[in-house]
Design an enzyme around this catalytic site. Structure first.
Site, PDB file in Angstrom:
ATOM      1  N   THR A 129      -7.802   2.123  -1.007  1.00  0.00           N
ATOM      2  CA  THR A 129      -6.914   2.459   0.114  1.00  0.00           C
ATOM      3  C   THR A 129      -5.507   2.741  -0.403  1.00  0.00           C
ATOM      4  O   THR A 129      -4.984   1.988  -1.220  1.00  0.00           O
ATOM      5  CB  THR A 129      -6.885   1.271   1.099  1.00  0.00           C
ATOM      6  N   LYS A 164      -0.649  12.431   3.287  1.00  0.00           N
ATOM      7  CA  LYS A 164      -1.492  12.800   4.419  1.00  0.00           C
ATOM      8  C   LYS A 164      -0.596  13.472   5.457  1.00  0.00           C
ATOM      9  O   LYS A 164       0.617  13.294   5.437  1.00  0.00           O
ATOM     10  CB  LYS A 164      -2.228  11.591   4.967  1.00  0.00           C
ATOM     11  N   THR A 224       0.835  -1.197   0.000  1.00  0.00           N
ATOM     12  CA  THR A 224       0.000   0.000   0.000  1.00  0.00           C
ATOM     13  C   THR A 224       0.875   1.254   0.000  1.00  0.00           C
ATOM     14  O   THR A 224       0.528   2.270  -0.578  1.00  0.00           O
ATOM     15  CB  THR A 224      -0.902   0.017   1.262  1.00  0.00           C
ATOM     16  N   LYS A 257      10.136   3.977   0.495  1.00  0.00           N
ATOM     17  CA  LYS A 257       9.084   4.385  -0.434  1.00  0.00           C
ATOM     18  C   LYS A 257       9.638   5.459  -1.358  1.00  0.00           C
ATOM     19  O   LYS A 257      10.398   6.322  -0.918  1.00  0.00           O
ATOM     20  CB  LYS A 257       7.898   4.932   0.367  1.00  0.00           C
ATOM     21  N   ASP A 315       6.015   8.303  11.083  1.00  0.00           N
ATOM     22  CA  ASP A 315       6.554   9.235  10.084  1.00  0.00           C
ATOM     23  C   ASP A 315       5.737  10.520   9.965  1.00  0.00           C
ATOM     24  O   ASP A 315       5.965  11.319   9.058  1.00  0.00           O
ATOM     25  CB  ASP A 315       6.662   8.549   8.716  1.00  0.00           C
ATOM     26  N   ASP A 362       2.471  11.181   9.320  1.00  0.00           N
ATOM     27  CA  ASP A 362       1.381  11.471   8.384  1.00  0.00           C
ATOM     28  C   ASP A 362       0.005  11.107   8.930  1.00  0.00           C
ATOM     29  O   ASP A 362      -1.009  11.509   8.377  1.00  0.00           O
ATOM     30  CB  ASP A 362       1.630  10.823   7.010  1.00  0.00           C
ATOM     31  N   ARG A 363      -0.053  10.358  10.028  1.00  0.00           N
ATOM     32  CA  ARG A 363      -1.370  10.002  10.587  1.00  0.00           C
ATOM     33  C   ARG A 363      -1.725  10.923  11.755  1.00  0.00           C
ATOM     34  O   ARG A 363      -0.838  11.549  12.342  1.00  0.00           O
ATOM     35  CB  ARG A 363      -1.352   8.569  11.104  1.00  0.00           C
ATOM     36  N   ARG A 396      -8.872  -6.838   7.601  1.00  0.00           N
ATOM     37  CA  ARG A 396      -9.584  -5.675   8.125  1.00  0.00           C
ATOM     38  C   ARG A 396     -11.065  -5.809   7.756  1.00  0.00           C
ATOM     39  O   ARG A 396     -11.398  -6.069   6.598  1.00  0.00           O
ATOM     40  CB  ARG A 396      -9.047  -4.382   7.528  1.00  0.00           C
ATOM     41  N   GLU A 452      -8.721   9.240   4.998  1.00  0.00           N
ATOM     42  CA  GLU A 452      -8.871   7.796   5.067  1.00  0.00           C
ATOM     43  C   GLU A 452      -9.225   7.389   6.483  1.00  0.00           C
ATOM     44  O   GLU A 452      -8.788   8.021   7.450  1.00  0.00           O
ATOM     45  CB  GLU A 452      -7.572   7.107   4.689  1.00  0.00           C
ATOM     46  N   GLU A 453      -9.943   6.287   6.580  1.00  0.00           N
ATOM     47  CA  GLU A 453     -10.311   5.778   7.902  1.00  0.00           C
ATOM     48  C   GLU A 453      -9.092   5.418   8.728  1.00  0.00           C
ATOM     49  O   GLU A 453      -9.156   5.371   9.945  1.00  0.00           O
ATOM     50  CB  GLU A 453     -11.249   4.573   7.769  1.00  0.00           C
ATOM     51  N   SER A 454      -7.963   5.151   8.063  1.00  0.00           N
ATOM     52  CA  SER A 454      -6.754   4.729   8.762  1.00  0.00           C
ATOM     53  C   SER A 454      -6.004   5.922   9.343  1.00  0.00           C
ATOM     54  O   SER A 454      -4.779   5.960   9.328  1.00  0.00           O
ATOM     55  CB  SER A 454      -5.857   3.953   7.793  1.00  0.00           C
ATOM     56  N   ASP A 507       1.905   9.509  14.094  1.00  0.00           N
ATOM     57  CA  ASP A 507       2.549   8.194  14.019  1.00  0.00           C
ATOM     58  C   ASP A 507       4.041   8.293  13.722  1.00  0.00           C
ATOM     59  O   ASP A 507       4.619   9.376  13.770  1.00  0.00           O
ATOM     60  CB  ASP A 507       1.858   7.352  12.948  1.00  0.00           C
ATOM     61  N   ARG A 514       7.822  -2.640   2.706  1.00  0.00           N
ATOM     62  CA  ARG A 514       7.988  -2.734   4.170  1.00  0.00           C
ATOM     63  C   ARG A 514       8.318  -4.169   4.552  1.00  0.00           C
ATOM     64  O   ARG A 514       7.627  -5.102   4.134  1.00  0.00           O
ATOM     65  CB  ARG A 514       6.723  -2.279   4.894  1.00  0.00           C
ATOM     66  N   SER A 542       6.207   3.650   8.810  1.00  0.00           N
ATOM     67  CA  SER A 542       5.046   4.366   9.333  1.00  0.00           C
ATOM     68  C   SER A 542       4.726   4.042  10.786  1.00  0.00           C
ATOM     69  O   SER A 542       5.540   4.218  11.670  1.00  0.00           O
ATOM     70  CB  SER A 542       3.851   4.075   8.424  1.00  0.00           C
ATOM     71  N   HIS A 543       3.533   3.497  11.009  1.00  0.00           N
ATOM     72  CA  HIS A 543       3.033   3.222  12.352  1.00  0.00           C
ATOM     73  C   HIS A 543       3.537   1.891  12.899  1.00  0.00           C
ATOM     74  O   HIS A 543       3.222   1.531  14.026  1.00  0.00           O
ATOM     75  CB  HIS A 543       1.507   3.197  12.305  1.00  0.00           C
TER      76      HIS A 543
HETATM   77  C1  G16 Z   1      -0.583   3.561   4.426  1.00  0.00           C
HETATM   78  C2  G16 Z   1      -1.136   4.324   3.269  1.00  0.00           C
HETATM   79  C3  G16 Z   1      -2.546   4.711   3.561  1.00  0.00           C
HETATM   80  C4  G16 Z   1      -3.364   3.501   3.937  1.00  0.00           C
HETATM   81  C5  G16 Z   1      -2.713   2.795   5.102  1.00  0.00           C
HETATM   82  C6  G16 Z   1      -3.386   1.508   5.532  1.00  0.00           C
HETATM   83  O1  G16 Z   1      -0.496   4.402   5.526  1.00  0.00           O
HETATM   84  O2  G16 Z   1      -0.379   5.472   3.003  1.00  0.00           O
HETATM   85  O3  G16 Z   1      -3.042   5.360   2.441  1.00  0.00           O
HETATM   86  O4  G16 Z   1      -4.659   3.862   4.288  1.00  0.00           O
HETATM   87  O5  G16 Z   1      -1.401   2.483   4.745  1.00  0.00           O
HETATM   88  O6  G16 Z   1      -3.173   0.541   4.604  1.00  0.00           O
HETATM   89  P1  G16 Z   1      -3.526  -0.982   4.854  1.00  0.00           P
HETATM   90  O7  G16 Z   1      -4.981  -1.012   5.264  1.00  0.00           O
HETATM   91  O8  G16 Z   1      -3.272  -1.594   3.515  1.00  0.00           O
HETATM   92  O9  G16 Z   1      -2.647  -1.498   5.952  1.00  0.00           O
HETATM   93  P2  G16 Z   1       0.866   4.556   6.306  1.00  0.00           P
HETATM   94  O10 G16 Z   1       0.549   5.541   7.388  1.00  0.00           O
HETATM   95  O11 G16 Z   1       1.166   3.162   6.795  1.00  0.00           O
HETATM   96  O12 G16 Z   1       1.831   5.034   5.294  1.00  0.00           O
END
Ligand code: G16
Length: 542
Positions: free
Chosen positions: A343, A375, A17, A125, A278, A280-281, A495, A362-364, A276, A21, A112-113
């Site tokens: 997503t 984001k 996504t 990335k 990096d 962005d959340r 999910r 996004e919901e995430s 989070d 990773r 990220s998180h």
């Molecule tokens: C990444 C993407 C987001 C996505 C999220 C969750 O976030 O940048 O656009 O919504 O993953 O993805 P998944 O449901 O596939 O785990 P981040 O913050 O991890 O870069």
């Protein structure tokens, strides 16, 4: 001196996504990171003499891989690398620097998180010149290249000093170390009414910001405490650590529980927020109320005009498919377009570039706007602060009023982490196989009105992305969505997204899981989650 190094392909370098990773030991295999970096360069054209931005969230392996990226950029023909001091540059700040400096692109080193440390997660990335994540056309090319790569190029630049600001030149290649916060803080000042927010803090408004020992610490210190005058201590856990202090830098109700408890407790501050790994959340909590990311998107879109940067109104709103429909009602009222994407932030890039959308979410826990192409956690926090200052109401009052106006979308996500990959695939394949037979008969007393596997047709470049999540829509507007995460590093994460629309204000105070109980049961019945995953309960409920 440019060196050519012989290598062999790895078969597992498919970007997910959000980039590649993997666990740190995977990245530590000889040539592993180099293969991926070279595969990126081999998939691009026209970067000779250009600038490459390199950012990272400070996690374990950050400095080492930054060194590799810079040396390989020099050997591949780039003219300049711009890197954040100490190897620190948040994801939205990287996006901003790419845009501001008109760089060719940039690398973001982060998972990220996900947790960090010698046995935890790392990620690479690539972002393109608009500052956003590479679109699928490029990530597909990178993966294809990674499967056949036979050599990579690097060079010896000597000891890299990432801690001293300024420019240094080695064999005609310039390495520029920049203040990671300055450009970003200036951008925020240009978008928000800092004077009004300062006034709110002066009159006793209290806030807790949890940087989770991740990248936003220095940004929060500078912006919230120094520029906005919030009292010292407003930002906590603000020193970025290689292992995030041993925690998941994931701003949700499980991993930021202390903050949540504080906001629900006696003498709670007015506003709580977290970001989070990096940056962005975002997590938004008012005194006594958690705001779901889906509601937050809708609320910010409805109130954005209160901030100077959005006074002229929105061009449109975009949300990922599993995100609740709350923003759709705002778009309808504003008379602007609403876009539903798969997503992954990369899908918003075209809409933002084409001027079709101004705000995305996004919901995430991701919200952002056309100010960058990622984001942006602190951006969301600052827009909330601007709205609170302009309206002079509590978070709870603003949210309740929003629900009264638009109705409430009860929403929850149930995650089943670390499920056996085969079992997860079987579950999704099983659902896919029976999509046609679902509409009609009742499931747990609910009638299915439609069921499909979400496909997205990009209105800007005409591309199609298939298999983006199983949607089961029920009569009355409720729905359940199933998809597998594309960001995990071990096993599969299932999910399940559950949503119900409730227009009646008299029914807006039901506990979320209770309000969704019949849909949760329907999801179990249709997907056989317990039997196929061997799990009785989700790992995380948000
Ligand atoms: C990444 C993407 C987001 C996505 C999220 C969750 O976030 O940048 O656009 O919504 O993953 O993805 P998944 O449901 O596939 O785990 P981040 O913050 O991890 O870069």
């Amino acid at each position: 001196m440019k060196q050519t190094v012989e290598t062999k392909p790895f078969s597992d370098q498919k970007p997910g996504t959000s980039g590649l990773r993997k666990k740190v030991p995977v990245f530590q295999q000889e040539h592993y990171a180099e293969n991926f970096i070279q595969s990126v360069f081999d998939s691009l054209e026209g970067f000779e003499g250009q600038t490459l931005v390199v950012g990272g969230d400070g996690r374990f392996l950050n400095r080492e891989v930054i060194g590799k990226v810079i040396a390989m950029a020099a050997a591949n023909g780039f003219g300049r690398a711009v890197v954040g001091q100490g190897g620190i540059l948040s994801t939205p700040a990287t996006s901003n620097v790419i845009r501001k400096r008109k760089a060719f692109g940039g690398f973001i080193l982060s998972a990220s998180h996900n947790p960090g440390g010698p046995n935890e997660d790392f990620g690479i990335k690539y972002n393109i010149g608009n500052g956003g994540p590479a679109p699928e056309k490029i990530t597909d090319a990178i993966f294809a290249r990674s499967k056949v790569i036979g050599k990579y190029y690097t060079t010896d630049l000597g000891v890299l000093d990432l801690d001293t600001l300024g420019e240094r030149e080695v064999d005609g290649f310039v390495i520029e170390v920049i203040d990671p916060v300055k450009d970003y803080a200036e951008l925020m000042e240009s978008l928000f009414d800092f004077g009004a927010i300062q006034g709110m803090f002066r009159s006793g408004f209290r806030m807790s910001f949890d940087a989770m020992h991740a990248v936003t610490g220095p940004y929060a210190k500078e912006i919230l405490e120094r520029r906005l005058g919030a009292p010292e201590g407003t930002a906590r856990n603000f020193v970025p650590l290689e292992d995030f202090g041993g925690h998941h830098p994931d701003p949700n109700l499980v991993y930021a529980k202390d903050l949540y408890d504080e906001l629900m407790g006696p003498d709670a501050p007015d506003f709580g927020a977290a970001s989070d790994g990096d940056g962005d959340r975002n997590l938004i909590i008012g005194r006594g109320i958690f705001v779901t990311p889906s509601d937050s998107l809708a609320l910010l879109a409805a109130n954005a005009h209160l901030a100077p940067g959005y006074r002229q109104g929105l061009k449109g709103i975009a949300r990922s498919m599993p995100t609740s429909g709350a923003a759709d009602r705002v778009a309808e009222k504003l008379g602007v377009g609403i876009y539903e994407t798969p997503t992954g932030w990369k899908f918003f890039g075209n809409l933002l570039d084409a001027g079709l959308a101004t705000i995305c979410g996004e919901e995430s826990a991701g919200t952002g706007s056309d100010h960058v192409r990622e984001k942006d956690g602190l951006w969301a926090v600052l827009l909330w602060l601007n709205v609170l200052a302009a309206r002079g109401q509590s978070v709870k009052d603003i949210v309740s009023e929003h629900w009264r106006t638009y109705g409430r979308n009860y929403y929850s996500r149930h995650d089943y982490e670390g499920v056996e990959t085969e079992a997860a695939n079987r579950l999704v394949d099983g659902l896919r196989a029976k999509l046609d037979t679902l509409p009609g008969p009742k499931i747990n007393g609910l009638t299915v009105s439609a069921a499909d596997d979400f496909a997205y047709h990009d209105p800007v470049d005409g591309s199609t992305s298939k298999n983006q999540g199983i949607r089961i829509l029920f009569e009355g507007g409720s729905r359940v969505v199933f998809r597998l995460s594309g960001t995990g590093t071990s096993g599969a994460t299932l999910r399940v997204y559950i949503e119900r629309y409730e227009p009646d204000p008299a029914k807006h105070d039901i506990e979320t899981q209770a309000a969704l109980a019949d849909l949760i049961q329907a999801a179990e019945e249709v997907a056989n989650i317990k039997e196929l995953t061997g799990r009785n309960i989700p790992t995380v409920i948000t």
